[in-house]
Each structure stands twice: as structure tokens, then as C-alpha cells.
Design an enzyme around this catalytic site. Structure first.
Site, short mmCIF file in Angstrom:
data_model
loop_
_atom_site.label_atom_id
_atom_site.label_comp_id
_atom_site.label_asym_id
_atom_site.label_seq_id
_atom_site.Cartn_x
_atom_site.Cartn_y
_atom_site.Cartn_z
N GLU A 1 -5.95 8.81 7.60
CA GLU A 1 -6.54 8.73 6.37
C GLU A 1 -7.41 9.04 6.36
O GLU A 1 -7.51 9.90 4.98
CB GLU A 1 -6.85 6.83 6.75
CG GLU A 1 -5.01 6.36 6.48
CD GLU A 1 -5.12 4.87 5.51
OE1 GLU A 1 -4.44 3.93 6.78
OE2 GLU A 1 -5.92 3.95 4.95
N CYS B 1 -5.04 -2.90 3.32
CA CYS B 1 -3.84 -2.91 4.44
C CYS B 1 -5.88 -2.62 5.23
O CYS B 1 -6.00 -4.41 6.17
CB CYS B 1 -3.71 -1.99 4.45
SG CYS B 1 -2.94 -1.21 5.75
N ASN C 1 0.32 -0.64 5.65
CA ASN C 1 1.01 -0.46 6.31
C ASN C 1 0.66 -0.42 7.85
O ASN C 1 -0.17 0.21 8.48
CB ASN C 1 1.94 1.28 6.15
CG ASN C 1 1.82 1.37 4.75
OD1 ASN C 1 3.21 1.94 4.89
ND2 ASN C 1 1.42 1.10 3.35
N ASN D 1 -6.61 6.18 -1.21
CA ASN D 1 -5.87 5.57 -1.11
C ASN D 1 -5.45 4.54 -2.09
O ASN D 1 -6.92 3.33 -1.62
CB ASN D 1 -6.08 5.13 0.13
CG ASN D 1 -4.83 4.18 0.93
OD1 ASN D 1 -4.04 3.42 -0.22
ND2 ASN D 1 -4.39 4.10 2.19
N GLU E 1 0.98 -1.27 0.35
CA GLU E 1 0.44 -0.13 0.21
C GLU E 1 0.70 1.25 -0.15
O GLU E 1 1.98 1.15 0.87
CB GLU E 1 -0.96 -0.03 1.43
CG GLU E 1 -1.57 1.33 1.86
CD GLU E 1 -1.67 0.99 2.97
OE1 GLU E 1 -1.21 0.63 4.24
OE2 GLU E 1 -3.54 1.95 3.04
N LYS F 1 -9.46 1.98 -1.80
CA LYS F 1 -9.92 2.29 -0.39
C LYS F 1 -11.08 2.15 0.39
O LYS F 1 -11.29 3.30 0.22
CB LYS F 1 -9.00 2.25 0.94
CG LYS F 1 -8.93 1.71 1.88
CD LYS F 1 -7.13 2.25 3.03
CE LYS F 1 -6.93 1.35 4.74
NZ LYS F 1 -5.82 1.50 4.75
N1 ING Z 1 -3.15 0.15 9.42
C1 ING Z 1 -3.21 0.16 10.01
C2 ING Z 1 -3.83 -1.58 9.77
O1 ING Z 1 -4.96 -1.60 9.80
C3 ING Z 1 -4.66 -0.33 12.05
C4 ING Z 1 -4.67 0.48 10.74
C5 ING Z 1 -3.66 -0.86 13.08
C6 ING Z 1 -5.74 -0.16 12.15
C7 ING Z 1 -3.74 -1.93 13.86
C8 ING Z 1 -6.33 -1.19 13.45
C9 ING Z 1 -5.29 -2.19 14.07
O2 ING Z 1 -3.41 -2.29 8.94
C10 ING Z 1 -3.49 0.99 7.56
N2 ING Z 1 -3.05 1.73 6.37
O3 ING Z 1 -4.99 0.86 6.78
#
Ligand code: ING
Length: 314
Positions: free
Chosen positions: A146, A172, A197, A110, A50, A127
């Protein structure tokens, strides 16, 4: 029973850090090198992360104008990424690439694309599940903006015919929502690819760091199994200007088993010969959607956004 096999060379090109100082040209050079390595291992298709062309900029607060000017692509392909398309065409390798899209009418997404072996863009996805926030959290160690920088995707989760494969894609956070996978497996996806990411630190509560990898892996394994698809997920990871993101790029079989996993947090290619026929026994026996699913009892999934009261019962 013997299955006829349909083997596809499937690779994931994990990226190590892309720092603020790194140019798109230097990033594309790394992508090209990994595409060559994947091709050398027999890959027909390579999954990149991503937002692969820049640092994970949603961790920073800036004006929309600065974000657009520094981190968004106004055309795809473009001069910066053309070497990747040229290499794909010369090697006969398809690929998935995540990037920030600025449309001519000023929408920001995204986004990710599927490119076939002739280096033609076959599909684009924007996204849908945008995590994080849109306000400037002044006391947070970093942001996750985001919801500020991107609009919610305006197209459904899709499946495309790519060089004889039915391929779906997402991005993601989408992977954490079962609906993402089901909508694509209901379109007969055979492989679902995605980039991510994932910061290893949670800015909202002191989440133990091991849970980031745990949730990432169980999500992909369960989703691949429950939807009878191959899943291939590419991380951008490591320390980007001191901000750590998890690695754990994986290829998961329709059995739910991890068949390849990255062991570093740097640029690393993992690859398998994925037999698409492996999913058929599960689709025939366990997850024969047409025979077993009862959508008349699933209505809340579509009717409700958040949790509500228990249903009235007869
Ligand atoms: N990053 C993370 C993901 O969903 C996240 C944000 C991490 C949300 C952990 C909830 C818990 O992997 C992106 N870019 O969506």
C-alpha cells in the site's frame, strides 16, 4: 429516561474472495445482489469493503503502470459500477464503496465514497494510514504494497450529512488508530463505516492467526464505545488466489457490543435496525466531550509522530 428513537436500517455486505480472474462486471453483479438482499431486510444503507472491485492487488509486485491500468478507477461512477448506482437509486438505498482512485493529475489513492439514496456521491475519503511497505520483499510469501501504490490521503477524516445521518468513514488500517475515530466523533459522527482487507498471515513475524480477529474486534468495539458511534465494517475475505484474509464483518453499537457479525468468509449480508438515539445517553453522561475532555493535556498526540522523552514536570 425515555429516548426518542431514530432508527436506521444499517447493513454490511461482506465479500468473499475476488480472484485475479474475476472481472469488475462479475464483482458488481455480486454487490448488486447483496444490495437487493439488504434492501429486502429494510436496509437504508449498505457498507461494501475496501478495494471492493478487484482482488487485493497490493499483495503483488508489479509496475505502477500495470497497477494503474489493471486496478485503478479513473472515474467514479463508471460503466462497470453504474449498475450498482442504478440499483441504489431504484431501491432508495445509500452505500459506502471502497476502490482504487487514479486522479486526472496522476495521484493514486485507496479511496471510498458515501452515496445517498438518490445515488449521488455525497463524500469521498482517501486512506490516511497506509500499512505495509514500498519495497519488493523477495523472500516474503506475499507483499503488502500500500505504501508503494497509494499516496497518503490529502483530505482530513470527514463527516457528511447523508439522508439525515451524520456519517463518517475510513478504511481498514485507519480503524487501528484511535485518532481516526476521535477526529470524526469531534465532528459529531453518529455512524462510522469502513471496509477492510486484512490478511490472516503476518509476513513480518509468525503472529498467531487468532490475534488478527481479536485485534480487529476489540478495535471496533472499543472505538465505537469511546466515541459513542455505531460502527459498521465490511470485509473482503476468504482465499483470493490462495491468499487468505479474515472475515468478521461486524456492526457494533455505541455500547461497544457486537450486534451483528458475519459467520462465513463468503458474500454475506448482515443487518440491524440501528437506533441512533442509543448513543445519546453515553454522550450525555459518560462521554460528554465538551464537559470532560482536557485538550490542554493531550498536546503530545498532535505534536509528536513517534514516541519521545518523558515530559518535564513542574
Ligand atoms: N490491511 C491490514 C489492516 O490494517 C494490517 C494491514 C493487518 C496491519 C494487521 C497491521 C496489522 O487491517 C489493510 N488493508 O490495511
Amino acid at each position: 429516561m425515555t429516548m426518542h428513537s431514530r432508527k436506521v436500517g444499517l447493513a454490511v455486505a461482506q465479500m468473499g474472495a475476488v480472484n485475479l480472474a474475476d472481472s469488475r462486471a462479475s464483482v458488481v453483479k455480486r454487490l448488486v445482489e447483496m444490495m437487493r438482499e439488504a434492501h429486502g431486510r429494510g436496509a437504508d444503507f449498505v457498507v461494501f469493503p475496501e478495494l471492493a472491485l478487484t482482488t487485493f492487488f497490493p499483495r503483488y509486485w508489479m509496475s505502477m503502470q500495470e497497477a494503474e491500468q489493471r486496478y485503478f478507477e479513473t472515474s467514479m461512477p463508471n460503466a462497470d459500477v453504474q449498475p450498482l448506482f442504478d440499483t441504489a437509486k431504484s431501491l432508495g438505498v445509500g452505500f459506502y464503496l471502497g476502490y482504487a482512485e487514479l486522479t486526472p493529475d496522476g495521484q493514486r489513492f485507496n479511496a471510498s465514497i458515501l452515496v445517498n439514496k438518490q445515488a449521488e456521491i455525497v463524500g469521498k475519503y482517501r486512506k490516511i494510514h497506509l500499512p505495509g511497505h514500498d519495497d519488493h520483499k523477495l523472500d516474503a510469501p506475499f507483499q503488502h504494497l500500500e505504501k508503494k501504490y497509494f499516496d497518503v490521503g490529502d483530505q482530513p477524516f470527514g463527516v457528511w450529512n447523508l439522508d439525515e445521518i451524520k456519517m463518517g468513514m475510513c478504511l481498514c488500517n485507519d480503524r487501528r488508530w484511535p485518532e481516526t475515530w476521535r477526529v470524526m466523533s469531534l465532528q459529531s459522527a453518529e455512524i462510522i463505516v469502513l471496509g477492510y482487507n486484512t490478511p490472516s498471515r503476518n509476513i513480518h513475524w509468525p503472529e498467531p492467526v487468532h490475534l488478527r480477529m481479536h485485534h480487529h474486534l476489540i478495535t471496533l468495539q472499543a472505538s465505537a464505545y469511546q466515541n459513542c458511534v455505531w460502527a459498521a465494517a465490511a470485509a473482503k475475505c476468504g482465499y483470493e488466489d490462495g491468499h487468505h484474509m479474515i472475515g468478521g464483518s461486524v456492526i457494533v453499537a455505541p455500547t461497544g457490543e457486537i450486534v451483528a457479525q458475519a459467520s462465513t468468509e463468503d458474500d454475506e449480508v448482515i443487518s440491524v435496525s440501528a437506533d441512533l438515539a442509543l448513543a445519546e445517553t453515553f454522550r450525555k453522561n459518560v462521554f460528554d466531550f465538551a464537559r470532560h475532555r482536557r485538550p490542554e493535556h493531550y498536546r503530545l498526540i498532535v505534536e509528536r509522530t513517534g514516541p519521545g522523552e518523558p515530559l518535564e514536570r513542574a
